[in-house]
Design an enzyme around this catalytic site. Sequence first.
Site, mmCIF file in Angstrom:
data_model
loop_
_atom_site.group_PDB
_atom_site.id
_atom_site.type_symbol
_atom_site.label_atom_id
_atom_site.label_comp_id
_atom_site.label_asym_id
_atom_site.label_seq_id
_atom_site.Cartn_x
_atom_site.Cartn_y
_atom_site.Cartn_z
ATOM 1 C CE LYS A 114 12.613 -35.076 -3.716
ATOM 2 N NZ LYS A 114 11.300 -35.791 -4.015
ATOM 3 C CB CYS A 420 -2.493 -77.455 -9.222
ATOM 4 S SG CYS A 420 -2.955 -79.191 -8.360
HETATM 5 S S1 IVH Z 1 10.482 -29.287 0.820
HETATM 6 C C1 IVH Z 1 8.756 -25.380 -0.959
HETATM 7 N N1 IVH Z 1 11.393 -31.220 2.238
HETATM 8 O O1 IVH Z 1 9.613 -33.940 -2.490
HETATM 9 C C2 IVH Z 1 9.230 -26.767 -0.668
HETATM 10 N N2 IVH Z 1 10.087 -31.512 0.274
HETATM 11 O O2 IVH Z 1 10.128 -33.486 -5.254
HETATM 12 C C3 IVH Z 1 8.711 -27.909 -0.267
HETATM 13 N N3 IVH Z 1 9.713 -34.127 -0.271
HETATM 14 O O3 IVH Z 1 6.677 -32.067 -3.263
HETATM 15 C C4 IVH Z 1 9.232 -29.295 -0.228
HETATM 16 N N4 IVH Z 1 10.734 -34.935 1.490
HETATM 17 O O4 IVH Z 1 6.317 -33.721 -1.199
HETATM 18 C C5 IVH Z 1 10.760 -30.914 1.242
HETATM 19 N N5 IVH Z 1 12.355 -33.231 3.257
HETATM 20 C C6 IVH Z 1 11.737 -32.664 2.376
HETATM 21 C C7 IVH Z 1 10.896 -33.621 1.610
HETATM 22 C C8 IVH Z 1 10.295 -33.039 0.508
HETATM 23 C C9 IVH Z 1 10.168 -35.189 0.550
HETATM 24 C C10 IVH Z 1 8.801 -34.085 -1.395
HETATM 25 C C11 IVH Z 1 7.699 -32.916 -1.243
HETATM 26 C C12 IVH Z 1 7.882 -32.392 -2.459
HETATM 27 C C13 IVH Z 1 8.560 -33.387 -3.344
HETATM 28 C C14 IVH Z 1 9.395 -32.616 -4.626
#
Ligand code: IVH
Length: 661
Positions: A114, A420
């Site tokens: 993530k 200073c």
């Molecule tokens: S999937 C419909 N995959 O996390 C689902 N999100 O907390 C779409 N994010 O707004 C999201 N890495 O910006 C997905 N590997 C990943 C991600 C990811 C970061 C972010 C994304 C989302 C947020 C939610």
Amino acid sequence: MTDKDIIQEYKKLCEEVNYHNDRYYNQDSPEISDYEYDMLLRRLETIEQEHPEIKSETSPTLLVGGKASAKFSEVEHTVPMLSLHDSFSHEELLDFDRRVREVVASPIYVVEPKFDGLSVSVEYENGILVRASTRGDGFVGEDITDNILTIKNLPHRLKKPLPYLEVRGEVFMSNESFLRLLKKQEENEEKPFKNPRNAAAGSLRQKNSEITKQRELDIFIFNIQQIIGAEITSHKQSLDYIGELGLPKPPFYNCFTSMEKAIDEVERIGAMRGELPYQIDGAVIKLNDYDGRELLGSTAKFPRWAEAYKFPPEEKATKLLDIEINVGRTGALTPTGVFEPITLAGTTVSRAVLHNEDFIKEKDIRIGDTVILRKAGEIIPEVVSLKEHGENTVPFKMPELCPSCGGPVVREKDEAAIRCTNTDCPAQLMRHLIHFVSRDAMDIDGLGPAVLERFVNEGMVSSPVDLYSLDYDKIAAFDGMGELSAANLRKSIEKSKSNELYRLVFALGIRHIGQKAAKLLCEHFGTVEAIMQADSDEISAIDGFGRIMADSVCEYFSLDSTKELINKLRELGVKMPAAQKRTADSKFSGKTFVLTGTLPTMKRSEASKIIESLGGKTSSSVSKKTDYVLAGEEAGSKLTKAQNLGITILSENEFMEMVKG
Ligand code: IVH
């Protein structure tokens, strides 16, 4: 708790979460850690589950992210950009698995990192990047096409000319770029970004895409939102295909047939967190099969086929062994804590900046105490709090004399820093010289800190002026230098004499004046003489300048030493060419344009730039508030709507007539 207490707590929590949402999403400047925020939101959700009767229709639990700001034109998302439901324990992931299995018999899960950045949608037509937007509230975001085009790892053209593709990904700043930016901000005495995520968000929402470009952003694409021209039936297949199109797909994603195995992968990702060159704040578990996703569907906020697992921040206790004081370019004394080394989020930490006297007092930390350290945004270590005082410790006092030159120090009214006051302080001179020659200032190659230190120690340089009258024969004779290095250095120094004026103004190291302010100053006044004659009222009238900045410029240029410095630099050949003055043109001030269809010669983004440079605004939808619709070929429903509303329609030619006229 009585009902009254619960209602009170609920209202307070809603207000708190709304406040922190605004700091995080709209101002890119959060006050609490992501973890603390998640915990507030969790508490709010629990109250709503236990007392559904008090749930507000405007509860922050119903919102996705921030709202579109008026700075950019709006983009409506045809496929809503949903958020993810967060889990903080393995039990919650097993619950998610149970919910999925009620609908899908043998689920396969894909686990991927993530990424901690900013969610964007990117659209391609016939394989060409045509539009990019932020998530905004999930339904309407901001048009950030120009800024997205500056991201190097995102192709402007796909490897296959698909009729249409909308993908979703995360824009982020790598750890390396973030540290480079922090260094620059420190040199320019600008307020530093707290972590790479805020830096990425702040950089992506710049009006000037040149600034975005300098910030070196990256992107990973993790979802296909819409596609015409290919049949995709699973997430794994979609990520493979994203790669085949030449788009940057997540660096790793693996499939698992049980939640237990998926959890092992989540833990594996957690363990490698500190070693990755970018920030991740968790892992995402997604159902692989698209048919299964369809069956599970979504709530108003999250898909039911995916779940995020958020890693807790790593915090550890250690002993504060010493507090060191460094003297900065403007004489500010900055305390740095030296700790018994510990490992935090994958790296060894033994130092952390303690900011200023107030920070140390407020946390009541003393040499010999045990304190809690955390990595803010997992990169920069920070002191969270005192754990316990050591035996016989005494409150820390900032030195009364400069540790570098022994000169007097003062704390000015309304300032947290102690400075200073000795302008000949060697620590200040070194920092000043390093800044003067740096890439954003006079950009002199071959003059690193070690060489500068040598020049200072040899008595050859005691001011930037001396860099323009160096004895190159003497330098060529230095150990490790030689004729060639001396000749190269001479070339770089000669070249810097023709630099644009703003570089010199920035290089002078005027307090509160970063590179951007220096540019504005030069564009407004044109010459260094005009800047020197300006008074504080004239300077503070420049858009982007405040009173403190204006006073600082006036004070600096009123000093005899400054006048002498400028004269000497000029005598030594520094050219200080007049800057192109920017004329404030506001022909389109207060006017809103909508652009639609293909213009005969101009790109829509070019037309937008012209409109904005003349004070106008652009919007992506036609309403009663629209003043003009600039329409090209194949303009569709927007044109019809504009005609119905009686809005003036312009061709490219008519538009250009207005611009010139
Ligand atoms: S999937 C419909 N995959 O996390 C689902 N999100 O907390 C779409 N994010 O707004 C999201 N890495 O910006 C997905 N590997 C990943 C991600 C990811 C970061 C972010 C994304 C989302 C947020 C939610």
